[in-house]
Design a protein around this motif. Structure first.
Motif, PDB file in Angstrom:
ATOM      1  N   VAL A  87      -0.334  -4.802  34.433  1.00  0.00           N
ATOM      2  CA  VAL A  87       0.155  -4.688  33.065  1.00  0.00           C
ATOM      3  C   VAL A  87      -0.430  -5.839  32.260  1.00  0.00           C
ATOM      4  O   VAL A  87      -0.435  -6.988  32.716  1.00  0.00           O
ATOM      5  CB  VAL A  87       1.693  -4.746  33.004  1.00  0.00           C
ATOM      6  N   LYS A  88      -0.943  -5.538  31.064  1.00  0.00           N
ATOM      7  CA  LYS A  88      -1.557  -6.556  30.208  1.00  0.00           C
ATOM      8  C   LYS A  88      -0.599  -6.889  29.071  1.00  0.00           C
ATOM      9  O   LYS A  88       0.021  -6.016  28.486  1.00  0.00           O
ATOM     10  CB  LYS A  88      -2.886  -6.031  29.651  1.00  0.00           C
ATOM     11  N   ARG A  89      -0.482  -8.206  28.760  1.00  0.00           N
ATOM     12  CA  ARG A  89       0.393  -8.651  27.690  1.00  0.00           C
ATOM     13  C   ARG A  89      -0.333  -9.656  26.794  1.00  0.00           C
ATOM     14  O   ARG A  89      -1.139 -10.454  27.260  1.00  0.00           O
ATOM     15  CB  ARG A  89       1.656  -9.315  28.256  1.00  0.00           C
ATOM     16  N   SER A  90       0.005  -9.636  25.510  1.00  0.00           N
ATOM     17  CA  SER A  90      -0.559 -10.574  24.554  1.00  0.00           C
ATOM     18  C   SER A  90       0.115 -11.930  24.684  1.00  0.00           C
ATOM     19  O   SER A  90       1.262 -12.044  25.107  1.00  0.00           O
ATOM     20  CB  SER A  90      -0.368 -10.043  23.129  1.00  0.00           C
ATOM     21  N   ILE A  91      -0.601 -12.988  24.270  1.00  0.00           N
ATOM     22  CA  ILE A  91      -0.036 -14.329  24.215  1.00  0.00           C
ATOM     23  C   ILE A  91       1.219 -14.361  23.350  1.00  0.00           C
ATOM     24  O   ILE A  91       2.168 -15.104  23.622  1.00  0.00           O
ATOM     25  CB  ILE A  91      -1.086 -15.340  23.696  1.00  0.00           C
TER      26      ILE A  91
END
Length: 316
Positions: A197-201
């Motif tokens: 899963v990719k998440r933004s800063i």
């Protein structure tokens, strides 16, 4: 338990045909207790409302903190942070319930009811510039609290708004998670399966942290991916807050001899490197050298720098 005693500002000097306020402070003493707590000063008069038959204007401050006693980490909102738990100045004419609320981050009267106060609303031509003076008072009080916590040898986390990033920086500062654990940085040149899963800063920005001098910290396992991305963007995130680092935070801390290649390292407090799970609220970015960043069998110390970027609430 630690006891904090300090004087907080409540009002500025302000004098016109409508209001006569004196610069007033309030000395408060409270014990820092484990968990989340709200502290309120007692309301006291800070001046007169001349247009309202010389009625006393009452003022009080409130603030919320969270204290993790085990790790001696205290968290408080910063002066520019917009939230209900931010430091708040409440003013009202004595004998009424016409409350007006001011925080340092913006000018507002923060409840629907307060918008219709018939006698007390300082955002009017009757009291020009008083809103900004109250906001400045809140900011001064907020900073006084942060300074008081720093004097107690605590690790102090300060909530701040996220930084403004260019589209390119936002794309580079992506986090990966696998089965709820932090798995490193996103690399657009690699292929990731559905378990990632990719998440933004922005989803994990907490604010700033101040370590004690020589406080120990260790690597977050799984935080190393593409060295080019890490050394450019995560280090840039730190330097945009504090300026360009010239040395590893843990300069030549035994048994590691530092090199000059710095990265923005993901670290945690303590002496043991480990992965961080979903919901972690204890990860920081500090400038460290590649030699420290690539060795999970050693721990480091805040020798050259004590301030870092605080990341929080992974995946929640």
């Amino acid at each position: 338990m630690k006891t904090i005693t300090l004087t907080l500002p409540l009002s500025p000097d302000y004098h016109n045909e409508s209001a006569d306020l004196q610069k007033t402070g309030y000395t408060i003493s409270f014990e820092i207790q484990n968990g989340t707590h709200t502290v309120d000063t007692h309301p006291i008069p800070v001046g007169k409302l001349l247009y309202l038959n010389n009625t006393n204007l009452m003022a009080q401050l409130s603030f919320t903190y969270n204290y993790e006693e085990e790790n001696q980490v205290i968290t408080i909102s910063g002066p520019e942070y917009v939230a209900e738990d931010s430091v708040c100045l409440t003013t009202y004419p004595e004998g009424t319930m016409e409350y007006a609320y001011q925080r340092g981050s913006e000018t507002k009267i923060s409840t629907q009811k307060a918008l219709y106060n018939p006698n007390w609303n300082y955002n009017t031509p009757m009291t020009p510039n008083l809103d900004q003076l109250f906001a400045n008072t809140v900011k001064e009080a907020n900073q006084a609290l942060i300074d008081a916590f720093l004097k107690e040898d605590l690790t102090v986390q300060v909530k701040t708004p996220p930084p403004a990033l260019s589209p390119e920086e936002n794309d580079d500062l992506q986090l990966l998670y696998k089965n709820g654990l932090f798995a490193g940085f996103y690399n657009p040149e690699e292929h990731y399966g559905n378990e990632f899963v990719k998440r933004s800063i922005y989803s994990v920005w907490g604010g700033e942290v101040t370590f004690n001098k020589n406080e120990n910290f260790a690597n977050v396992i799984g935080s190393t991916n593409d060295p080019k991305i890490a050394s450019k963007t995560w280090l840039r995130l730190w330097s945009d807050q504090y300026g360009n680092p010239t040395n590893c935070t843990s300069l030549n801390y035994s048994p590691v001899t530092c090199n000059t290649n710095l990265v923005g390292g993901h670290v945690i407090l303590g002496k043991t490197a480990k992965a961080e799970p979903k919901g972690s609220n204890s990860v920081y970015i500090m400038p460290i050298c590649n030699a420290h960043n690539n060795n999970n069998n050693v721990y480091m110390a805040a020798i050259m720098y004590q301030k870092g970027v605080w990341l929080k609430n992974y995946l929640n």
